[in-house]
Design a protein around this motif. Structure first.
Motif, short mmCIF file in Angstrom:
data_model
loop_
_atom_site.label_atom_id
_atom_site.label_comp_id
_atom_site.label_asym_id
_atom_site.label_seq_id
_atom_site.Cartn_x
_atom_site.Cartn_y
_atom_site.Cartn_z
N ILE A 237 0.84 -1.20 0.00
CA ILE A 237 0.00 0.00 0.00
C ILE A 237 0.87 1.25 0.00
N ALA A 238 1.93 1.23 0.82
CA ALA A 238 2.82 2.39 0.88
C ALA A 238 3.54 2.61 -0.45
N ALA A 239 3.97 1.52 -1.10
CA ALA A 239 4.65 1.66 -2.39
C ALA A 239 3.71 2.26 -3.43
N GLY A 240 2.47 1.80 -3.47
CA GLY A 240 1.50 2.36 -4.42
C GLY A 240 1.19 3.81 -4.12
N THR A 241 1.10 4.16 -2.83
CA THR A 241 0.82 5.55 -2.45
C THR A 241 1.96 6.48 -2.83
N ILE A 242 3.20 6.05 -2.56
CA ILE A 242 4.36 6.88 -2.91
C ILE A 242 4.46 7.05 -4.42
N CYS A 244 1.98 7.04 -6.46
CA CYS A 244 0.91 7.98 -6.81
C CYS A 244 1.36 9.42 -6.55
N PHE A 245 2.02 9.67 -5.43
CA PHE A 245 2.52 11.00 -5.12
C PHE A 245 3.58 11.43 -6.14
N LEU A 246 4.46 10.50 -6.52
CA LEU A 246 5.51 10.82 -7.48
C LEU A 246 4.93 11.20 -8.83
N LEU A 247 3.98 10.43 -9.32
CA LEU A 247 3.38 10.71 -10.63
C LEU A 247 2.54 11.98 -10.59
N PRO A 281 17.69 29.90 -17.78
CA PRO A 281 18.36 29.53 -16.52
C PRO A 281 17.41 29.41 -15.33
N THR A 282 16.46 30.35 -15.20
CA THR A 282 15.49 30.25 -14.10
C THR A 282 14.60 29.03 -14.26
N ALA A 283 14.18 28.76 -15.48
CA ALA A 283 13.39 27.55 -15.73
C ALA A 283 14.20 26.30 -15.39
N ALA A 284 15.49 26.30 -15.73
CA ALA A 284 16.33 25.15 -15.41
C ALA A 284 16.50 25.00 -13.89
N ALA A 285 16.62 26.12 -13.18
CA ALA A 285 16.73 26.05 -11.72
C ALA A 285 15.47 25.45 -11.11
N GLY A 286 14.30 25.89 -11.58
CA GLY A 286 13.05 25.29 -11.11
C GLY A 286 12.96 23.82 -11.44
N ALA A 287 13.43 23.44 -12.64
CA ALA A 287 13.39 22.03 -13.04
C ALA A 287 14.31 21.19 -12.17
N VAL A 288 15.46 21.74 -11.80
CA VAL A 288 16.38 21.00 -10.92
C VAL A 288 15.75 20.81 -9.53
N VAL A 289 15.08 21.85 -9.02
CA VAL A 289 14.39 21.72 -7.73
C VAL A 289 13.32 20.64 -7.80
N MET A 290 12.55 20.65 -8.88
CA MET A 290 11.51 19.64 -9.05
C MET A 290 12.12 18.25 -9.23
N LEU A 291 13.26 18.18 -9.91
CA LEU A 291 13.94 16.90 -10.10
C LEU A 291 14.39 16.34 -8.76
N MET A 292 14.91 17.19 -7.87
CA MET A 292 15.33 16.73 -6.56
C MET A 292 14.15 16.20 -5.75
N MET A 293 13.01 16.87 -5.85
CA MET A 293 11.81 16.39 -5.16
C MET A 293 11.38 15.03 -5.71
N SER A 294 11.42 14.87 -7.03
CA SER A 294 11.02 13.62 -7.64
C SER A 294 11.98 12.49 -7.28
N LEU A 295 13.29 12.77 -7.29
CA LEU A 295 14.26 11.74 -6.95
C LEU A 295 14.15 11.33 -5.49
N LEU A 297 11.33 11.28 -3.73
CA LEU A 297 10.18 10.38 -3.68
C LEU A 297 10.49 9.02 -4.30
N TYR A 298 11.26 9.04 -5.37
CA TYR A 298 11.61 7.77 -6.02
C TYR A 298 12.51 6.92 -5.13
N ALA A 299 13.47 7.56 -4.43
CA ALA A 299 14.32 6.82 -3.51
C ALA A 299 13.50 6.20 -2.39
N LEU A 300 12.52 6.95 -1.88
CA LEU A 300 11.63 6.41 -0.85
C LEU A 300 10.81 5.25 -1.40
N TYR A 301 10.32 5.39 -2.64
CA TYR A 301 9.56 4.31 -3.27
C TYR A 301 10.41 3.05 -3.42
#
Length: 316
Positions: A237-242, A244-247, A281-295, A297-301
């Protein structure tokens, strides 16, 4: 003389053992050499995949993204991150992103677990077909769900027009899709099936005798669910929930179709910085922040999924 000749005569058994030992040594050496050759071949295959496939498609774009976020007018700089986090709208964008994330993924997770419980523990005619449909549903593009909801529940959708004609209303009664309500509804509908499948797989590994024993001891349905089933099935259940949060965190199609001008999330802000403001550059900075958040969640998954696999192995 006879004792001397006996001592000089080689023992046939010792010679056979020596030959057998030699054959075993040769076989072991051949096996070790074959293993080393397979390991070298696997390393070369991995290097080939990394250079030819992952290099131009994954590694190079990610490196370029990070370097672009660290590029300033005079070389390496964190100016893009300062601009991104210094923007007074950034806090609101992150807050909106997290609010939609927790609302959508939380409701989708609850709905997915409820559907999986109903399909597994209370099977009914057509349950197998619904399970197959939910498995097929994950292959649909997310924006297709958004357009389907518009055709059904939009202000000019079939359901809304039908209610207007049925109750003789002056205007269509449903007008909530283009905003946070429509986005949350679409994401819940789309991502709940992603929770159903791992939850069903986790339920399938349960020892049904434990459930029957709990019921025979007088436990009601709620006690069995929260004291027997949930502690045993929580890794799935936790794996499916995480997941879901990642996607949901990376969702863009639904936001692009149903999001209003006032509903700006992190993916939409990154898209706007890159295509409207042309501030790469600002768009890339935001993308890197979002990438760190996604990674993260993926590590937790991955960690929870490994625990789920280990639990399944111990159960067998």
């Amino acid at each position: 003389m006879s004792s001397l000749s006996t001592a000089d005569t080689p023992n046939p058994l010792s010679a056979a053992e020596a030959a057998a030992n030699a054959r075993r040594s040769a076989s072991a050496a051949s096996h070790t050499a074959a293993v080393k050759r397979r390991e070298r071949a696997a390393q070369w295959h991995l290097l080939f995949i990394a250079v030819v496939v992952l290099g131009p498609l994954v590694i190079y774009p990610l490196v370029r993204l990070v370097m672009l976020s660290l590029t300033g007018p005079h070389g390496l700089s964190v100016q893009a991150y300062s601009t991104f986090f210094g923007n007074p709208e950034t806090r609101g964008v992150i807050g909106t992103t997290l609010w939609i994330l927790f609302a959508s993924a939380g409701l989708a997770s609850l709905l997915g677990v409820a559907l999986a419980s109903l399909l597994f523990f209370k099977p009914f005619p057509g349950a197998r077909m619904i399970t197959r449909f939910l498995e097929l549903f994950v292959a649909f593009p997310s924006f297709l769900v958004a357009f389907t909801l518009i055709f059904l529940y939009g202000s000019q959708g079939s359901v809304s027009i039908g209610l207007q004609r049925l109750f003789n209303l002056p205007a269509p009664p449903l007008n909530f899709l283009f905003g946070i309500g429509g986005v949350i509804l679409a994401e819940v509908v789309f991502y709940a099936p992603f929770v159903v499948r791992p939850t069903l797989a986790s339920f399938a590994l349960l020892d049904r005798s434990l459930i029957e024993a709990a019921r025979s001891l007088g436990a009601n349905g709620m006690m069995v669910a929260f004291e027997v089933i949930l502690p045993l099935a929580w890794p799935g259940i936790a794996a499916g929930t995480i997941l879901c949060f990642l996607l949901t965190l990376n969702e863009f199609g639904i936001l692009l179709v149903l999001g209003s001008a006032h509903l700006i999330t992190l993916p939409v802000a990154i898209y706007g910085s890159a295509t409207v403001d042309l501030d790469l550059p600002t768009a890339a900075a935001g993308a890197v922040v979002m990438l760190m958040m996604s990674l993260s969640l993926y590590a937790l998954y991955r960690r929870v999924n490994r625990r789920k696999v280990k639990g399944a192995g111990h159960g067998r």
